[in-house]
Design an enzyme around this catalytic site. Structure first.
Site, PDB file in Angstrom:
ATOM      1  CD  GLU A 442     -11.006 -22.846 -20.558  1.00 35.84           C
ATOM      2  OE1 GLU A 442     -10.843 -22.060 -21.227  1.00 35.84           O
ATOM      3  OE2 GLU A 442     -11.915 -23.370 -20.031  1.00 35.84           O
ATOM      4  N   GLY A 443      -8.773 -24.824 -24.783  1.00 36.22           N
ATOM      5  CA  GLY A 443      -7.792 -24.797 -26.567  1.00 36.22           C
ATOM      6  C   GLY A 443      -6.889 -26.029 -26.405  1.00 36.22           C
TER       7      GLY A 443
END
Length: 594
Positions: A442-443
């Site tokens: 998610e980054g």
């Protein structure tokens, strides 16, 4: 094997004493979110996670998921499927989804303690419903009415699960490079062709259908990120009227062999002309994707928090039981052959570091979730807009810091065990391995740092920072003469002022050289996180002092806050020095192969 006990007392303190959640929920229109209801949710969530999920944590790590190459189907570890059935039967899948889609309609922040408990008890299992929540958010905000009826309701009920299919072998965070194609079929559907990797819960045996949300390009798509569209692609084909259409042309090609979260199915997904439907407008897929992504990023932050808390619990237990040497100041337990290691200052340093990051981080994460509720439901439009800006500002801080601290806390907790932490018997090495992924998916932390400094500060001119600093200053002014928190007010003011000054300095240098943003971003993010945590520790002490909590609880909060301000907040000095060194402190490295 590590054990888990849900920290319900501290969760209640954070929700009700620090954040005033019950009054906030009533003000926002959640009439059913009363203290009695929320207390019952916390107690039952604790029972489910402690007795059903936690015992399966080691099982999932040991067995992993298994792919049958002939069928392309995945079998999850022993007990995982049955646990999911209990999860659905208990109504947990739709706890915070609107009633019109089959949910229970509780506020987002009311579901956060459940999320923390799930992640602490069994992170790998928790990834399956996590991705369903992201798909639910995207369909709820961007789906057509028929898509909400056909796809959203089964997701909310838990009969189906969802995924986010974004990453491809040649593009990670740079989604402008993606190649997956979407060809119109002429009947309102599209044929989706391409390969997606790192797809959590892409294939499993929990449910009869899996709803994949897939980023792809239409034939007329412009190049780069402005040419991306979002599609819903079910594993089993579904007509617009909800009728079943047989197997879709989507298949799990392989399972990744991973450092941790072995019980979570991380899949390579192949789409070979699979039937899908456009969500939202053509070429506007990134907007819908970020609806999923922002929710998922806050959720991943809670994963770091949950693992930190479980690691701390086990380290505390072990440190109270393990006898080694005598205290430097003399035997504390002369009737025993040695003192428990918790008497040694360095062990206390490790335990208190975890405690300060866990309890302060809990307030930070829960507050961000509460801001989501305010952004969606506040009666005043200006308040909704301000909360939305604040959520955008806090999201990269919560995601990055809680996960980085998760790695630190699982490390420190394992260290308390010494060599016994390195072997599998106590379960600490699993927590360390599982925690590592949270800083990546998610980054990555680097992506969160660029989002914070590059976008939320530079592009948006620090709107969220100004709102947050105003809250800090308001708190400091209100408690300037409060003896309970007096010792924390001056250093908090000082750090807030330095935060402003550093922001201006980086902005000025970036105007001359854009690389200054990248050079400062990580240190800026971590600096921000430590100041945010200082604010929440000061507020926690004030809230504890004003509450009906026992004096021992109040003393414990004050003592931990003192440790945080004395031992952890000074880390900001190193981050400030690194920022001030600028891009000149990062010499270029050759790109030539030696």
């Amino acid at each position: 094997m590590s054990t888990y006990h849900a920290p319900v007392a501290d969760m209640r303190f954070v929700l009700f004493d620090v954040l005033g959640a019950e009054a906030q929920f009533q003000r926002l229109g959640f009439a059913d979110a009363t203290r009695d209801v929320l207390d019952a949710v916390l107690d039952e969530a604790a029972r489910f996670t402690e007795t059903v999920l936690a015992p399966l944590n080691a099982v999932g790590d040991r067995e992993g998921c298994r792919l049958d190459q002939a069928s392309g189907r995945v079998t999850t570890p022993t007990g995982f499927k049955q646990a999911y059935a209990q999860f659905v039967e208990g109504g947990w899948a739709g706890l915070t989804s609107p009633a019109e889609f089959g949910g229970q309609g509780l506020p987002h922040a009311a579901g956060v303690p459940l999320k923390e408990m799930i992640d602490a008890s069994n992170l790998a299992w928790g990834n399956f419903p996590l991705l369903s929540h992201g798909a639910t958010e995207a369909l709820m905000h961007h789906g057509e009415a028929w898509q909400q009826e056909v796809f959203l309701k089964p997701l909310v009920e838990g009969r189906w699960t969802g995924t986010m299919c974004l990453t491809e072998p040649h593009c990670g965070s740079d989604l402008g490079l993606l190649k997956t194609r979407a060809e119109p079929n002429g009947d309102g559907s599209y044929s989706i062709t391409g390969t997606k990797i790192f797809i959590t819960a892409g294939e499993h045996d929990f449910t009869d259908n899996i709803v994949h949300l897939v980023l792809a390009r239409l034939p007329d798509a412009p190049a780069g990120s402005k040419g991306i569209s979002l599609f819903v692609v079910p594993r089993e084909r579904v007509g617009q009227d909800g009728s079943a259409g047989g197997a879709n042309a989507v298949r799990c090609g392989s399972l990744e062999h991973k450092m941790g979260i072995h019980g979570s199915a991380t899949c390579v997904m192949n789409f070979d002309g699979a039937q899908g439907y456009l969500i939202g407008q053509p070429h506007k897929g990134l907007m819908a994707m970020f609806t999923m992504m922002n929710t998922a990023r806050l959720a991943v932050g809670l994963q770091g928090l949950g693992l930190s808390d479980r690691a701390l619990q086990n380290a505390l237990r072990y440190s109270r039981e393990r006898l080694q040497m005598r205290a430097l100041s003399g035997a504390k337990f002369p009737d025993k052959p040695a003192d428990p290691i918790i008497v040694h200052p360095d062990v206390r340093r490790m335990l208190l570091t975890c405690k300060a990051l866990v309890e302060g981080g809990r307030v930070m994460g829960y507050d961000a979730a509460l801001q989501v509720d305010i952004a969606h439901h506040a009666p005043d439009a200006a308040e909704r807009e301000q909360a939305d800006v604040l959520v955008g500002f806090l999201t990269p801080i919560v995601k990055a810091c809680l996960t980085e601290w998760g790695v630190e806390c699982t490390y420190q907790a394992l260290q308390c065990f010494g060599g016994h932490g390195y072997i599998a018997e106590h379960g600490m090495e699993q927590l360390s391995r599982d925690a590592r992924i949270t800083t990546l998916y998610e980054g990555t932390t680097g992506i969160q740092a660029l989002d914070l400094l590059g976008r939320k500060i530079m592009q948006l001119q620090g709107a969220g920072l100004r709102i947050f600093l105003a809250q800090v200053m308001s708190f400091c002014d209100a408690h300037a003469n409060d003896a309970a928190v007096a010792e924390f007010i001056a250093p908090l003011r000082e750090k807030a002022a330095q935060w402003q000054q550093l922001t201006l300095q980086v902005g000025k240098r970036a105007a001359a050289n854009p690389d200054e943003v990248g050079a400062a971003s990580y240190d800026y993010l971590m600096y921000s996180g430590y100041v945010v945590l200082a604010y929440w520790w000061a507020r926690s002490v004030a809230a504890a002092n004003a509450s009906a909590q026992p004096q021992t609880f109040k003393d414990d909060k004050r003592d931990t806050a003192r440790f945080y301000f004395a031992r952890i907040l000074p880390r900001t000095l190193a981050h400030a020095a690194a920022m001030e060194s600028g891009v000149a402190g990062l010499p270029e490295l050759s790109v030539d192969v030696a």
